[in-house]
Design a protein around this motif. Sequence first.
Motif, PDB file in Angstrom:
ATOM      1  N   ASP A  95     -82.542  -1.144  -5.874  1.00  0.00           N
ATOM      2  CA  ASP A  95     -81.316  -1.924  -6.123  1.00  0.00           C
ATOM      3  C   ASP A  95     -80.906  -2.888  -4.943  1.00  0.00           C
ATOM      4  OD1 ASP A  95     -80.716  -0.495  -8.390  1.00  0.00           O
ATOM      5  OD2 ASP A  95     -78.984   0.607  -7.527  1.00  0.00           O
ATOM      6  N   PHE A  96     -81.413  -2.556  -3.784  1.00  0.00           N
ATOM      7  CA  PHE A  96     -81.079  -3.383  -2.636  1.00  0.00           C
ATOM      8  C   PHE A  96     -82.143  -4.581  -3.048  1.00  0.00           C
ATOM      9  CE2 PHE A  96     -82.964  -4.794   1.608  1.00  0.00           C
ATOM     10  CZ  PHE A  96     -81.844  -5.348   1.928  1.00  0.00           C
ATOM     11  N   PHE A  99     -80.766  -6.890  -5.700  1.00  0.00           N
ATOM     12  CA  PHE A  99     -79.850  -7.347  -5.028  1.00  0.00           C
ATOM     13  C   PHE A  99     -80.226  -8.804  -4.500  1.00  0.00           C
ATOM     14  CE2 PHE A  99     -77.179  -8.236  -1.188  1.00  0.00           C
ATOM     15  CZ  PHE A  99     -75.950  -8.627  -1.745  1.00  0.00           C
ATOM     16  N   ARG A 100     -81.264  -8.429  -3.631  1.00  0.00           N
ATOM     17  CA  ARG A 100     -81.732  -9.806  -2.602  1.00  0.00           C
ATOM     18  C   ARG A 100     -82.523 -10.809  -3.369  1.00  0.00           C
ATOM     19  NH1 ARG A 100     -81.811 -11.920   1.817  1.00  0.00           N
ATOM     20  NH2 ARG A 100     -83.982 -11.843   2.296  1.00  0.00           N
ATOM     21  N   ARG A 102     -82.075 -11.418  -6.670  1.00  0.00           N
ATOM     22  CA  ARG A 102     -81.266 -12.075  -7.408  1.00  0.00           C
ATOM     23  C   ARG A 102     -80.295 -13.056  -6.899  1.00  0.00           C
ATOM     24  NH1 ARG A 102     -78.858 -10.061 -12.216  1.00  0.00           N
ATOM     25  NH2 ARG A 102     -78.525 -12.270 -12.231  1.00  0.00           N
ATOM     26  N   LEU A 103     -80.169 -12.979  -5.625  1.00  0.00           N
ATOM     27  CA  LEU A 103     -79.700 -14.086  -4.569  1.00  0.00           C
ATOM     28  C   LEU A 103     -80.500 -15.222  -4.657  1.00  0.00           C
ATOM     29  CD1 LEU A 103     -78.324 -12.140  -1.419  1.00  0.00           C
ATOM     30  CD2 LEU A 103     -76.745 -13.116  -3.420  1.00  0.00           C
ATOM     31  N   TYR A 104     -81.853 -15.263  -5.026  1.00  0.00           N
ATOM     32  CA  TYR A 104     -82.582 -16.326  -4.925  1.00  0.00           C
ATOM     33  C   TYR A 104     -83.146 -16.767  -6.337  1.00  0.00           C
ATOM     34  CZ  TYR A 104     -82.972 -15.608   0.095  1.00  0.00           C
ATOM     35  OH  TYR A 104     -82.774 -15.265   1.449  1.00  0.00           O
ATOM     36  N   PHE A 105     -83.188 -15.832  -7.258  1.00  0.00           N
ATOM     37  CA  PHE A 105     -83.701 -16.178  -8.604  1.00  0.00           C
ATOM     38  C   PHE A 105     -82.409 -15.896  -9.567  1.00  0.00           C
ATOM     39  CE2 PHE A 105     -87.250 -14.565  -6.223  1.00  0.00           C
ATOM     40  CZ  PHE A 105     -88.110 -15.832  -6.125  1.00  0.00           C
TER      41      PHE A 105
END
Lengths: 309, 244
Positions: A95-96, A99-100, A102-105
């Motif tokens: 999940d972490f 989350f990381r 999805r902040l870029y893609f």
Amino acid sequence: MDAIVADNLTKTYPGKTALKNFNLSISPNTIHGFLGPNGAGKSTTMNILSGLIKQTEGKAYIMGKETLENSFFVRRNLGFLPEIPPLYGDMTVKDFLLFRARLYFTSKPKAKGQVDKALEKMNLKEVERRLIDHLSKGFKQRVGMASALIFDPPVLILDEPAVGLDPKSIVEIRKLISDLREGHTVMFSSHHLGEVEQLCDEITVIRDGRLVLSDSYGRVKKRFAQKKPFEILVKGEDQVLAKALDGYGDYRIVRQEDQKKTIVISPSQEEELAPRLCRRLVENGVDIFEMKRGETDLEEIFIDLMEKQ
Amino acid sequence: MNAIFLLYAREIKSRFTSPMIYILAAIFSGMLGYLFFSLFLEANRLQNISIESAVIRPLFGNINALLIFIIPLLSMKSFSEEKRQATINLLFLSPLSDRQIVTAKILSGAVVMVFFLTLTFIFPLILFMSGYQNTASILSGYIGVFLHGICCLVFSQFCSSLTKNTALAGILGIFGLLFFMSFSWTAQTSQNFLVSQIFDYLSLGSHYEPFSRGTIRSYDLVYYMSFFSFFWFLLMASLDSRNW
């Protein structure tokens, strides 16, 4: 265009100068070792380069862009692993990382693909569903690395990536850094000089916030090797030897067996002396049976530099 | 927008998986339940008093008073814990602007606050079942509570951004809000009319009461918006202070 540039960086805190007129250039697609004793200013430099803290003076550039004016460019092109990896302990590893990612893609499948790649690369598959808080230090460090690599940044800054890891994990991290050579510029700090020696194309040494040395490791090694004494097994009269070695540096006879003498000469000039020295000895009628020079390793270079300071 | 939603979703998940929220929710519901029960009995006993003055106004007043303690406790970890664990750096290194970070945190805090407010819906429901019909005063009361809560939230988040110490952030939040409430006491005791009016306007405690009477005044809305904007600005400045 250099991948990472520090141009006259100065960072002062009340009552302390952490960095003083620090300059550094790192060529693209190289692995750069960043060395210095504790408190030398390594983490400060890395934090400034990554944009986490602001310098008092000077400028930092990542891929040619000034970091303060192009903060978002830097964030999208630089992966940074601080000394203590910033991780959300209440999230699972997967999940972490998602989350990381999805902040870029914006595309979820693309982000998921990146996460799977990172889990695979960092050997995190077995713990992907575990809470980060419940992981060992080694696994946390790997999650930190995976998080820094999740968007495949061309430039990576790693602050002591192998610290606190078990030998197996250290080997894996080293292999990973080595594999990153293709298409990435990696700057990493470490106290394991053997690690730096093994991985780095270039090294920078910092002490008390000031640059001590920055060059390709090959050149640094060569430069220091030229200061190493020669050990030569010769046959010749003492007066002849004295005449032949005049002007080349201090020498002493350390062993004498029959007519053969082992002499140790510490060169006075920092240049490649071996061919000239051989020629000079032969011209003076001295027979040479053996000539060798000690190997220079990074540990020796580092200690030499620190003592000089 | 995607980035705000991602951080918001993370925050919500993290908050609702913590036992803290449920402990505080139980205390909040228990205290208000007991209070409502007492007010309701008292209203039944006193025949010549309206439900608004006997139950609704004191109830909303007490919800607002409890929020002054609950919201700082719920928000104290928001930035301070991120600073303590250095995860704030993860956000600063990500392609998220400070505005997006603050928006996501405030939004998630607002959702938690709304969760607490939904626990109080049982009280108007009981009133409606007992024959009370003035939905406007209930609705405006909740608008007042929400605006008051949002102001407490942004102030508490600002306090949380000032320190790495979670407990200190909570204490700063509670005492700071009590300080803003105390302006109304200064207003009541001041002999000077102008000073009294200024302090009355500045007091956080002077603006929700009209809402529970069913009155929505631009005077109060402007106060809430100004309070919110001022501390939003300070919160942004606090995050930006890493670059100073």
